[in-house]
Design an enzyme around this catalytic site. Sequence first.
Site, mmCIF file in Angstrom:
data_model
loop_
_atom_site.group_PDB
_atom_site.id
_atom_site.type_symbol
_atom_site.label_atom_id
_atom_site.label_comp_id
_atom_site.label_asym_id
_atom_site.label_seq_id
_atom_site.Cartn_x
_atom_site.Cartn_y
_atom_site.Cartn_z
ATOM 1 N N ASP A 90 -6.795 -5.266 -3.855
ATOM 2 C CA ASP A 90 -5.687 -4.505 -3.291
ATOM 3 C C ASP A 90 -5.600 -3.197 -4.081
ATOM 4 O O ASP A 90 -5.150 -3.182 -5.223
ATOM 5 C CB ASP A 90 -4.392 -5.314 -3.416
ATOM 6 C CG ASP A 90 -3.163 -4.540 -2.950
ATOM 7 O OD1 ASP A 90 -3.304 -3.371 -2.534
ATOM 8 O OD2 ASP A 90 -2.058 -5.106 -2.998
ATOM 9 N N GLN A 134 -2.067 0.719 -5.031
ATOM 10 C CA GLN A 134 -1.444 1.479 -6.123
ATOM 11 C C GLN A 134 -2.448 2.178 -7.028
ATOM 12 O O GLN A 134 -2.048 2.951 -7.896
ATOM 13 C CB GLN A 134 -0.572 0.539 -6.960
ATOM 14 C CG GLN A 134 0.619 -0.039 -6.226
ATOM 15 C CD GLN A 134 1.654 1.014 -5.862
ATOM 16 O OE1 GLN A 134 1.717 2.087 -6.463
ATOM 17 N NE2 GLN A 134 2.479 0.718 -4.869
#
Length: 406
Positions: A198, A201
């Site tokens: 992921d 960020q």
Amino acid sequence: MNIQDIRKLFPILDQQVNGRDLVYLDSAATSQKPLSVIEAVDKYYRGYNSNVHRGVHTLGTKATDEYEGAREKVRKFINAGSTEEVIFTRGATTALNTVAISYARAYLKAGDEIVITHMEHHANVIPWQQAAKATGATLKYIPLQEDGTIALEDVKKTVTENTKIVSVMQVSNVLGTINPIKEIGKVAHEKGAIMVVDGAQSTPHMKVDVQDLDCDFFAFSAHKMCGPTGVGVLYGKKTILEKMEPAEFGGEMIDFVGLYESSWKELPWKFEAGTPIIAGAIGLGAAIDFLENIGFDTIEAHEHKLAGYAIERLSEVEGLTIYGPKERAGLVTFNIEDVHPHDVATILDAEGIAVRAGHHCAQPLMKWLKVSSTARASFYLYNTEEEVDKLVEGVIKTKEYFSNVF
């Protein structure tokens, strides 16, 4: 380009909120957009709005060229081996769900393991919970160190011969922890598992090289990196994507449709059913141009400096707890003793300061931290030390207000 010149490129920053100059410290939720990105999207809608891949007329050809040109920009940006490995999605959430549906549900069975961490965003928790329920696989968690980091020894203990998927965020949206993805991926591969990352960020703030990371899948969103909302990317290794069935079906992703059987287009289009997010992809391409013009070394150094300064200043406030490791990405998550984070955010908003309060889509991590919620200030390339000072002044004012009330 100095910070003031950069700020001038973001029209939204030149305004007042509640009679105060806006201090926007919520870029981890969504970043602001530079004029070049706004103009790129506007240019598409004003000048060559058309569907892609379907027509031979001039506007359709122009739209297709720009849309596929954006895909090539993404390929170079993350160093994918081919544009066939770059799939446009509605965001990182859709990208991770695609892997959980098209890959996990097809290849997992009872007794297999999916390994994640306590710090994951809900978008990297719930899809795996559902995949485990659907297949009989077991969901396991790599434990965190006291400061919110991951120890490789714990990775090696958690990932076993039964592990088929390891999915970890590269940067925590709460703690700012920068995880050793390359090393975790190596452990996963040694056990025969795939590595899912992921990157929501991390991608806005540091240079990403998917081939160097050797991850099997990588997901990120445009809106956190100066691009439009509603568009993101799933990178996947071609050899794996070719074996996967699409998660969505309909127009655009088909090769041939019969009455009872259909076949799919080649990569990457078999995963892009329906009219794609054309303007969003073009805007993402413009955001990539913008960020690369600034330079990720510059962005990362600036944010590291701001985070360090914020921690230094906030640490001076009595009764304030900061969560996460010393070395971190550009955000600071904190709580003030006996003051609810929502109250903190409300008082700060009255001062024109935008921060995030809540569980940050990370309830398992909140439980691990033994809190219900936190306040978070997140920084980007357009923030300044003066804004950090205003944040600290606002925090002190909040603390004093609630001390007098109670």
